[in-house]
Enzyme design. Structure first.
Site, PDB file in Angstrom:
ATOM      1  CB  ALA A 181      -0.933  -0.004   1.209  1.00  0.00           C
ATOM      2  N   GLY A 235       3.557   3.562  -2.925  1.00  0.00           N
ATOM      3  CA  GLY A 235       3.395   4.455  -4.065  1.00  0.00           C
ATOM      4  C   GLY A 235       2.410   3.949  -5.096  1.00  0.00           C
ATOM      5  CG  ASN A 274      11.338  -6.521  -0.329  1.00  0.00           C
ATOM      6  OD1 ASN A 274      11.485  -7.733  -0.338  1.00  0.00           O
ATOM      7  ND2 ASN A 274      10.355  -5.934   0.356  1.00  0.00           N
ATOM      8  CB  CYS A 280      42.814  -1.385  -1.360  1.00  0.00           C
ATOM      9  SG  CYS A 280      42.227  -1.956  -2.959  1.00  0.00           S
TER      10      CYS A 280
END
Length: 690
Positions: free
Chosen positions: A64, A66, A157, A213
Site C-alpha cells: 500500500a 506508491g 523489494n 583498498c
C-alpha cells in the site's frame, strides 16, 4: 352494503401492497441508477455482464505504498467491491509527497489500515479488509492465496516479490506485477503454465561493491567517500567493523602500519592525537579521521616507496584548529544562497556540522571522553532518517572529498546515495496502476491471451511512451515454475551445511524455511518446533561440510520450503574458483563464494558470484532496484541514457543500468524496466498504445 365491505378491504390491502411494491421498485431503481452512474464509464468499456464479474471478484493487493495507493483508488472507483490489502509498513513523512491516501496526521499509522479507511470513503459499496503484517507470515500462506481470483503485486523489494510469485504459482492464482523507477516502469501478468513467472528471467541487484583498498586509500569518486563515512560510523557507533582478513591489500596495509609504528613522525602524530582528547570527543575524532590517518598514510607511502596516488594529487590532511581551519577555508567561495540541504556547503560549514553532530551522538551513546578507548558505549544504528546520523555522515564524506580533491555534494545528494534512495514520481505510479487495472479486466473478463507485458518508457519510442508486447511462455529452465534443476558450484570441502542454508538458500534464493535432504535423510531443517535433542543434532549437522554429507562433486540434494510450497533439486559441483573471495571483503556489497545456474544458459558474474539462475538478494530492502544481467539488446541508446543519469547524479554511482532488460524493485512497488530487443521485435505498432 355489508356484502361489499370485504372487497373494499381487499382493495385497500391490494393498494397498500401496490404502493409498497412501487416504493421498493423506486428504491431499487434509485440504487440501480446510482450504481449505474458510478460505474457508467466502466460499463461502457467492459460491458454490463463484465462489470458484475468485477463486483464479485475477490482480489488481493500486496503493498500500500506508491503504486498501492493509486491501485486501491483505481480498484474501488472502477467496480471492484471485494478487496484485501496487506502492508507491513507505517506511514512516514517522506511518503506524503506521492502516496496521496495519507496525510500528516496519519504518520506512524499502518499504511494498509489508513489506505482502507480513505478509499472506503470513495465508494461505500466496496468491502475492504486491511492487514497490517508481513506477507511472509504463516497466516498468508497458500491456502489464504487460494481465496482470491487475482493478486496485485505492488511491492518494494526483491525477496517479497519472489515470495508472492511462488505463492501465486502454488495456489494457481494469476498475478499482476508492477514497478516504477523515476519515469520508467512496467506491468507484467503472471499465470502459471501460460506466461513467464517473476523468476523466469534472472534479476540482479545493482547494489555495488567497492574494494576495501579503494575505500581506505584511493577514493576517486564521491560515492567512495560516502561508503567510507558510513563504514566509519558503523565501526564507531554500531560496533560493526569491516572484515579485512580476506583483502590482501588491506592485510598488507595493516602489516605495514604495524612495522612503522615507532617511526618518529608517526609517533608524533599519535601524541598529538592523544592530546586532542582534552578538547573533547568530536575534536579527537576529527583529528584522527582527517589529519592523523591521512598523514600516517602519506608517511607510509614515503617509507615503503609506494605511490598510491600516481597520476593525481596526494590527499591533504585537514585539521580543525582555529588557525588550520582558517587556512583550509582560505580562498573558498561562500556557499550560494538557497535551501541548506540542496546547496554545496563550504569546508568550514562541513567541519562545524561534523563537530556538532559527533558531539551530540557521543552524548546520546553515553560516552565519556576520559574513558574513551576507541569504542562508544551504547550502539546507534545507521539510519538515513536519523538527522544527526545523516548529517554526520554527509559532513564526513564531504570533508574526505576535500582531502582527496574530489567534488563535494549537497546534503540532499549525499543522503540519496547513502540511503540508496530510488527516485519516485507520482505520475509514473499513477500510469502503472492504471495499466494494472486494464490487465485485470482482461484477465477476469476476457482471456489471458489478450494480456500484455507493458513498459512505461522514459523517452518516446516513435510516438509512444507505452510499449506493449505479448506475454512470453514460461522459461523451461526456470527452477521456480518449471522445476528445472539448480546447479551450484561451491567448495564442498570447506563450506558447511549451515553456511549453504544461510547464504545460498536464504540470502541468494530467498527461501524462508528450508529443509535439506540427501537421499532419504534430512540433514538440516528449520529450528522452529524442534525438541532440544533435535536442535543439538541440527547444530552438529550444520557444522559438517557439504562433502561430509555426501555432496562431493556431482552430488544431488533436494530442498523444500513449506511456507512457499516449493521443492527443488540441486546438483552440486566442487570448485575452488571462489576461494579468494571473502564473505565480506568489500565495503557495502557482499558477494557469496559460489555460483548458481539453472534459469538461463548464459552466466554473469558480480563480485565473485557467477549467477545465471539467481543473483544475490538485496539485504537493504529500502530502495534498491535490481538489474537483470541477461544482456538482451536495449530499446534505446543505453550509453547516452547512462551518461545522462551519470550527469544528473553528479557521478554518484547509483544511476540505474537502463536497457538491460528488467530492472525491478524500488519503493512501494517502484522499480521500473526497459524492454528487451526480443520483446520489441514482437511488438507491433498496434500493440504499442494501451
Amino acid at each position: 352494503m355489508a356484502s361489499t365491505q370485504p372487497p373494499a378491504t381487499t382493495a385497500t390491502a391490494t393498494a397498500t401492497t401496490t404502493t409498497t411494491t412501487a416504493t421498493t421498485t423506486t428504491t431499487t431503481a434509485t440504487t440501480s441508477t446510482t450504481t449505474a452512474g458510478r460505474y457508467a464509464d466502466t460499463a461502457r468499456v467492459v460491458g454490463g455482464a463484465a462489470l458484475q464479474q468485477l463486483h464479485a471478484a475477490k482480489v488481493l493487493v500486496v503493498g500500500a505504498g506508491g503504486i498501492g495507493c493509486e491501485l486501491l483508488k483505481n480498484l474501488v472507483m472502477t467496480g471492484f467491491h471485494n478487496i484485501e490489502v496487506i502492508d507491513l509498513d507505517t506511514i512516514d513523512l517522506s511518503n506524503l509527497n506521492r502516496q496521496f491516501l495519507f496525510r500528516r496526521e496519519h504518520i506512524d499509522k499502518s499504511k494498509a489500515e489508513v489506505a482502507r479507511e480513505t478509499v472506503a470513503s470513495f465508494n461505500p459499496h466496496a468491502k475492504i479488509v486491511a492487514h497490517h503484517g508481513n506477507i511472509k507470515e504463516e497466516r498468508f500462506g497458500v491456502e489464504y492465496f487460494k481465496g482470491f481470483v487475482l493478486v496485485f503485486m505492488a511491492l518494494d523489494n526483491l525477496e517479497a516479490r519472489k515470495h508472492v510469485n511462488r505463492l501465486c504459482l502454488a495456489a494457481d492464482v494469476p498475478a499482476v506485477e508492477s514497478g516504477t523507477r523515476g519515469y520508467i516502469g512496467q506491468v507484467q501478468v503472471i499465470k502459471k503454465g501460460v506466461s513467464e513467472c517473476y523468476e523466469c528471467v534472472p534479476k540482479q541487484s545493482d547494489e555495488k561493491s567497492y574494494p576495501v583498498c579503494t575505500i581506505r586509500n584511493t577514493p576517486s569518486k564521491p560515492i567512495h567517500c560516502i561508503v567510507w563515512a558510513k563504514e566509519k560510523f558503523r565501526e564507531l557507533f554500531s560496533g560493526i567493523t569491516l572484515d579485512e582478513e580476506e583483502d590482501e591489500e588491506a592485510v598488507q596495509d595493516n602489516k605495514d602500519a604495524d612495522s612503522v609504528a615507532k617511526d618518529p613522525e608517526i609517533l608524533r602524530q599519535d601524541e598529538l592525537l592523544e592530546a586532542e582528547k582534552k578538547k573533547g570527543f568530536a575534536q579527537w575524532l576529527f583529528r584522527k579521521l582527517f589529519y592523523r590517518d591521512t598523514a600516517v598514510r602519506l608517511r607510509m607511502g614515503e617509507l615503503f616507496e609506494k605511490d598510491l596516488w600516481k597520476g593525481r594529487r596526494k590527499p591533504q590532511p585537514i585539521a580543525c584548529e582555529d588557525g588550520a581551519l582558517e587556512e583550509a577555508a582560505d580562498g573558498e567561495e561562500k556557499s550560494s544562497a538557497g535551501l541548506r540541504d540542496m546547496r554545496v556547503l563550504s569546508l568550514r560549514e562541513h567541519i562545524e556540522i561534523f563537530l556538532e553532530c559527533a558531539s551530540k551522538l557521543f552524548t546520546r551513546a553515553g560516552g565519556k571522553v576520559e574513558q574513551f578507548n576507541g569504542e562508544v558505549g551504547a550502539h546507534i544504528q545507521w539510519d538515513k532518517d536519523d538527522e544527526e546520523v545523516m548529517r554526520l555522515v554527509a559532513a564526513a564524506s564531504n570533508i574526505r572529498s576535500h582531502s582527496f580533491h574530489i567534488p563535494v555534494l549537497s546534503h540532499f545528494d549525499v543522503k540519496s546515495m547513502a540511503g540508496k534512495i530510488v527516485p519516485a514520481i507520482a505520475t509514473s505510479n499513477a500510469v502503472v496502476a492504471g495499466i494494472m487495472v486494464l490487465e485485470a479486466y482482461k484477465l477476469l473478463c476476457k482471456s489471458i491471451e489478450e494480456c500484455k507485458f507493458t513498459w512505461l518508457l522514459r523517452k518516446p519510442s516513435g510516438q509512444h511512451l507505452l510499449l506493449a508486447s505479448n506475454l512470453e511462455p514460461p522459461n523451461k529452465k526456470c527452477f521456480v515454475c518449471s522445476n528445472a534443476a539448480i546447479k551450484v558450484a561451491v567448495n564442498t570441502k570447506t563450506r558447511s551445511v549451515a553456511w549453504f542454508a544461510e547464504h545460498v538458500l536464504g540470502k541468494h534464493l530467498s527461501l524462508n524455511s528450508a529443509t535439506i535432504c540427501v537421499g532419504n535423510r534430512i540433514w538440516y531443517e528449520p529450528a522452529e518446533g524442534l525438541e532440544e535433542d533435535e536442535l543439538a543434532d541440527r547444530e552438529q549437522n550444520g557444522k559438517k561440510t557439504l562433502a561430509e554429507i555426501g555432496l562431493a562433486d556431482g552430488g544431488k540434494m533436494s530442498v523444500s520450503d513449506d511456507t512457499q510450497e516449493v521443492s527443488w533439486t540441486f546438483e552440486i559441483s566442487h570448485t575452488t574458483d571462489f576461494d579468494h573471495q571473502g564473505e565480506e571483503d568489500s565495503a557495502e556489497g557482499v558477494g557469496p563464494c559460489f555460483s548458481v545456474s539453472g534459469a538461463l544458459e548464459h552466466d554473469s558474474s558480480i563480485e565473485g558470484v557467477s549467477a545465471s539462475g539467481m543473483p544475490p538478494v538485496d539485504e537493504d530492502n529500502s530502495d534498491i532496484v535490481e538489474v537483470n544481467p541477461a544482456g538482451r539488446g536495449p530499446l534505446v541508446d543505453v550509453a547516452a541514457m547512462e551518461e545522462e543519469e551519470e550527469a544528473q547524479s553528479n557521478g554518484n554511482g547509483i544511476a540505474p543500468a537502463v536497457g538491460q532488460k528488467r530492472a525491478r524493485g524500488g519503493e512501494s512497488g517502484e522499480g521500473g524496466d526497459e524492454p528487451s530487443a526480443k520483446r520489441q521485435a514482437k511488438s507491433s505498432g498496434a500493440d504499442a498504445p494501451q
